[in-house]
Design a protein around this motif. Structure first.
Motif, PDB file in Angstrom:
ATOM      1  N   VAL A   1       0.875  -1.166   0.000  1.00  0.00           N
ATOM      2  CA  VAL A   1       0.000   0.000   0.000  1.00  0.00           C
ATOM      3  C   VAL A   1       0.914   1.219   0.000  1.00  0.00           C
ATOM      4  CG1 VAL A   1      -1.981  -1.131   1.051  1.00  0.00           C
ATOM      5  CG2 VAL A   1      -0.286  -0.065   2.517  1.00  0.00           C
ATOM      6  N   VAL A   2       0.578   2.179  -0.844  1.00  0.00           N
ATOM      7  CA  VAL A   2       1.494   3.272  -1.137  1.00  0.00           C
ATOM      8  C   VAL A   2       0.753   4.600  -1.029  1.00  0.00           C
ATOM      9  CG1 VAL A   2       3.242   4.100  -2.749  1.00  0.00           C
ATOM     10  CG2 VAL A   2       2.489   1.720  -2.892  1.00  0.00           C
ATOM     11  N   GLN A   3       1.261   5.483  -0.207  1.00  0.00           N
ATOM     12  CA  GLN A   3       0.753   6.849  -0.149  1.00  0.00           C
ATOM     13  C   GLN A   3       1.605   7.696  -1.095  1.00  0.00           C
ATOM     14  OE1 GLN A   3       1.214   8.810   3.623  1.00  0.00           O
ATOM     15  NE2 GLN A   3      -0.369  10.343   3.197  1.00  0.00           N
ATOM     16  N   VAL A   4       0.948   8.390  -2.010  1.00  0.00           N
ATOM     17  CA  VAL A   4       1.668   9.175  -3.004  1.00  0.00           C
ATOM     18  C   VAL A   4       1.215  10.629  -2.950  1.00  0.00           C
ATOM     19  CG1 VAL A   4       2.008   7.204  -4.559  1.00  0.00           C
ATOM     20  CG2 VAL A   4      -0.007   8.679  -4.840  1.00  0.00           C
ATOM     21  N   GLU A   5       2.051  11.468  -3.487  1.00  0.00           N
ATOM     22  CA  GLU A   5       1.721  12.894  -3.590  1.00  0.00           C
ATOM     23  C   GLU A   5       0.876  13.111  -4.831  1.00  0.00           C
ATOM     24  OE1 GLU A   5       4.615  16.373  -4.622  1.00  0.00           O
ATOM     25  OE2 GLU A   5       4.793  15.964  -2.468  1.00  0.00           O
ATOM     26  N   GLY A   6      -0.287  13.735  -4.665  1.00  0.00           N
ATOM     27  CA  GLY A   6      -1.183  13.979  -5.787  1.00  0.00           C
ATOM     28  C   GLY A   6      -2.337  12.987  -5.809  1.00  0.00           C
ATOM     29  N   THR A   7      -3.309  13.265  -6.661  1.00  0.00           N
ATOM     30  CA  THR A   7      -4.479  12.406  -6.832  1.00  0.00           C
ATOM     31  C   THR A   7      -4.300  11.582  -8.089  1.00  0.00           C
ATOM     32  OG1 THR A   7      -5.883  14.068  -5.758  1.00  0.00           O
ATOM     33  CG2 THR A   7      -6.989  12.356  -7.051  1.00  0.00           C
TER      34      THR A   7
ATOM     35  N   ARG B   1       4.881   7.288   1.454  1.00  0.00           N
ATOM     36  CA  ARG B   1       4.957   6.216   2.448  1.00  0.00           C
ATOM     37  C   ARG B   1       4.714   4.889   1.740  1.00  0.00           C
ATOM     38  NH1 ARG B   1       1.419   5.532   8.099  1.00  0.00           N
ATOM     39  NH2 ARG B   1       2.748   3.869   8.959  1.00  0.00           N
ATOM     40  N   LEU B   2       5.450   3.862   2.150  1.00  0.00           N
ATOM     41  CA  LEU B   2       5.393   2.570   1.461  1.00  0.00           C
ATOM     42  C   LEU B   2       5.364   1.453   2.498  1.00  0.00           C
ATOM     43  CD1 LEU B   2       5.572   1.005  -1.236  1.00  0.00           C
ATOM     44  CD2 LEU B   2       8.063   1.142  -1.036  1.00  0.00           C
ATOM     45  N   ILE B   3       4.299   0.615   2.438  1.00  0.00           N
ATOM     46  CA  ILE B   3       4.130  -0.488   3.387  1.00  0.00           C
ATOM     47  C   ILE B   3       3.873  -1.763   2.605  1.00  0.00           C
ATOM     48  CG2 ILE B   3       2.829  -1.386   5.353  1.00  0.00           C
ATOM     49  CD1 ILE B   3       2.292   2.209   4.481  1.00  0.00           C
ATOM     50  N   ARG B   4       4.731  -2.771   2.801  1.00  0.00           N
ATOM     51  CA  ARG B   4       4.494  -4.061   2.151  1.00  0.00           C
ATOM     52  C   ARG B   4       3.553  -4.886   3.030  1.00  0.00           C
ATOM     53  NH1 ARG B   4       9.629  -6.918  -0.044  1.00  0.00           N
ATOM     54  NH2 ARG B   4      10.030  -7.529   2.121  1.00  0.00           N
ATOM     55  N   THR B   5       2.489  -5.378   2.418  1.00  0.00           N
ATOM     56  CA  THR B   5       1.471  -6.105   3.173  1.00  0.00           C
ATOM     57  C   THR B   5       1.459  -7.600   2.889  1.00  0.00           C
ATOM     58  OG1 THR B   5      -0.192  -5.673   1.446  1.00  0.00           O
ATOM     59  CG2 THR B   5      -0.029  -4.082   3.272  1.00  0.00           C
ATOM     60  N   ARG B   6       2.020  -8.019   1.760  1.00  0.00           N
ATOM     61  CA  ARG B   6       1.954  -9.446   1.395  1.00  0.00           C
ATOM     62  C   ARG B   6       3.144  -9.829   0.526  1.00  0.00           C
ATOM     63  NH1 ARG B   6      -1.693 -13.669   1.089  1.00  0.00           N
ATOM     64  NH2 ARG B   6      -3.266 -12.411   2.162  1.00  0.00           N
ATOM     65  N   VAL B   7       3.650 -11.051   0.754  1.00  0.00           N
ATOM     66  CA  VAL B   7       4.638 -11.683  -0.126  1.00  0.00           C
ATOM     67  C   VAL B   7       4.131 -13.082  -0.399  1.00  0.00           C
ATOM     68  CG1 VAL B   7       7.006 -12.472  -0.418  1.00  0.00           C
ATOM     69  CG2 VAL B   7       6.563 -10.350   0.828  1.00  0.00           C
ATOM     70  N   GLY B   8       3.749 -13.369  -1.644  1.00  0.00           N
ATOM     71  CA  GLY B   8       3.204 -14.679  -1.968  1.00  0.00           C
ATOM     72  C   GLY B   8       1.987 -14.994  -1.119  1.00  0.00           C
ATOM     73  N   ASP B   9       2.050 -16.118  -0.381  1.00  0.00           N
ATOM     74  CA  ASP B   9       0.920 -16.557   0.439  1.00  0.00           C
ATOM     75  C   ASP B   9       0.927 -15.966   1.844  1.00  0.00           C
ATOM     76  OD1 ASP B   9       0.011 -18.201  -1.627  1.00  0.00           O
ATOM     77  OD2 ASP B   9       1.248 -19.892  -0.957  1.00  0.00           O
ATOM     78  N   TRP B  10       1.940 -15.168   2.184  1.00  0.00           N
ATOM     79  CA  TRP B  10       2.091 -14.675   3.551  1.00  0.00           C
ATOM     80  C   TRP B  10       1.735 -13.202   3.629  1.00  0.00           C
ATOM     81  CZ3 TRP B  10       6.210 -17.426   1.181  1.00  0.00           C
ATOM     82  CH2 TRP B  10       6.251 -18.783   1.533  1.00  0.00           C
ATOM     83  N   SER B  11       1.043 -12.813   4.708  1.00  0.00           N
ATOM     84  CA  SER B  11       0.607 -11.429   4.838  1.00  0.00           C
ATOM     85  C   SER B  11       0.877 -10.920   6.255  1.00  0.00           C
ATOM     86  CB  SER B  11      -0.880 -11.287   4.512  1.00  0.00           C
ATOM     87  OG  SER B  11      -1.671 -11.900   5.512  1.00  0.00           O
ATOM     88  N   LEU B  12       0.806  -9.604   6.390  1.00  0.00           N
ATOM     89  CA  LEU B  12       0.999  -8.976   7.694  1.00  0.00           C
ATOM     90  C   LEU B  12      -0.077  -9.365   8.698  1.00  0.00           C
ATOM     91  CD1 LEU B  12       1.964  -5.217   7.225  1.00  0.00           C
ATOM     92  CD2 LEU B  12       3.301  -7.004   8.326  1.00  0.00           C
ATOM     93  N   GLU B  13      -1.298  -9.528   8.218  1.00  0.00           N
ATOM     94  CA  GLU B  13      -2.467  -9.738   9.077  1.00  0.00           C
ATOM     95  C   GLU B  13      -2.481  -8.674  10.181  1.00  0.00           C
ATOM     96  OE1 GLU B  13      -2.962 -13.783  10.292  1.00  0.00           O
ATOM     97  OE2 GLU B  13      -2.767 -14.550   8.239  1.00  0.00           O
TER      98      GLU B  13
END
Length: 228
Positions: free
Chosen positions: A77-83, A160-172
């Motif tokens: 999930v990525v927060q970026v500048e602008g719409t 801002r940059l947050i990795r939430t999943r890699v393959g079958d594994w997630s942050l939950e």
């Protein structure tokens, strides 16, 4: 069975157990949160990125997860500048040209600001005159700072940059600094490793454990460790 640590890496923490920097002030490392001898990160996560980092004590599993040839999906999930407009989403989805060559097609969509997301410390600097927006972006490559370069290439710098999943594994529900340990099936060893395991001349075991962390390896559950 090999163990896999799912760790929620906080902002500005190195994805390794030691800081081999240039002699400046020491930076936080995985050793501030984990005691995990023999474990290594399966893939990297930038110092200024957050979220899911996988660590394993099995060399073959590490390569299966980290090697780009396996084209394992990684979601951010990525927060970026602008719409972000539809044209930018289409370019990301089709693949675009970076300085080190074209990217593979990605999965990109606009999302609302995630309700589950923790506050970042220090917080993002807000600019009242410039809007920001959020994307969910999935890629199958592992180039250096690739997601940041992709959003910049379509005109939307990453904030801002947050990795939430890699393959079958997630942050939950892991909070920053927490980890969870799971057991997974071992992938087939490469043919050269199998030959070494069978006792070829001068060869050692296929997967030697390496002491990157400290103390005993973690055993199950979700843990929050305090930095020392």
């Amino acid at each position: 069975m090999p163990q896999l640590i799912l760790f929620n890496k906080p902002f500005q923490v190195l994805s390794q157990f030691t800081d081999d920097g240039d002699g400046g002030a020491p930076r936080p490392t995985l050793a501030d949160f984990l005691r995990a001898p023999g474990f290594r990160a399966a893939g990297r996560l930038d110092y200024d990125s957050e979220g899911l980092l996988l660590l394993t004590d099995n060399g073959a599993l590490q390569q299966t997860i980290a090697n780009p040839r396996h084209k394992r999906w990684k979601t951010y999930v990525v927060q970026v500048e602008g719409t972000v407009d539809d044209g930018a989403l289409q370019r990301l989805a089709q693949g675009l040209e970076l300085r080190d060559g074209p990217t593979l097609p990605a999965k990109a969509r606009r999302i609302a600001a995630p309700e589950w997301l923790w506050p970042r410390q220090p917080p993002i600097r807000e600019r009242k005159s410039v809007a920001d927006s959020w994307l969910e972006l999935s890629i199958r490559e592992g180039r250096n700072r690739q997601v940041r370069r992709m959003t910049a290439a379509v005109g939307y710098p990453t904030l801002r940059l947050i990795r939430t999943r890699v393959g079958d594994w997630s942050l939950e529900k892991l909070a920053p600094g927490e980890h969870r340990v799971v057991e997974v099936d071992a992938p087939p060893a490469p043919s050269s490793a199998r030959r070494r395991k069978q006792g070829g001349p001068g060869q050692g075991p296929a997967n030697s454990r390496q002491g990157n962390g400290r103390g005993p390896a973690p055993k199950g559950g979700t843990r929050r460790s305090r930095r020392r």
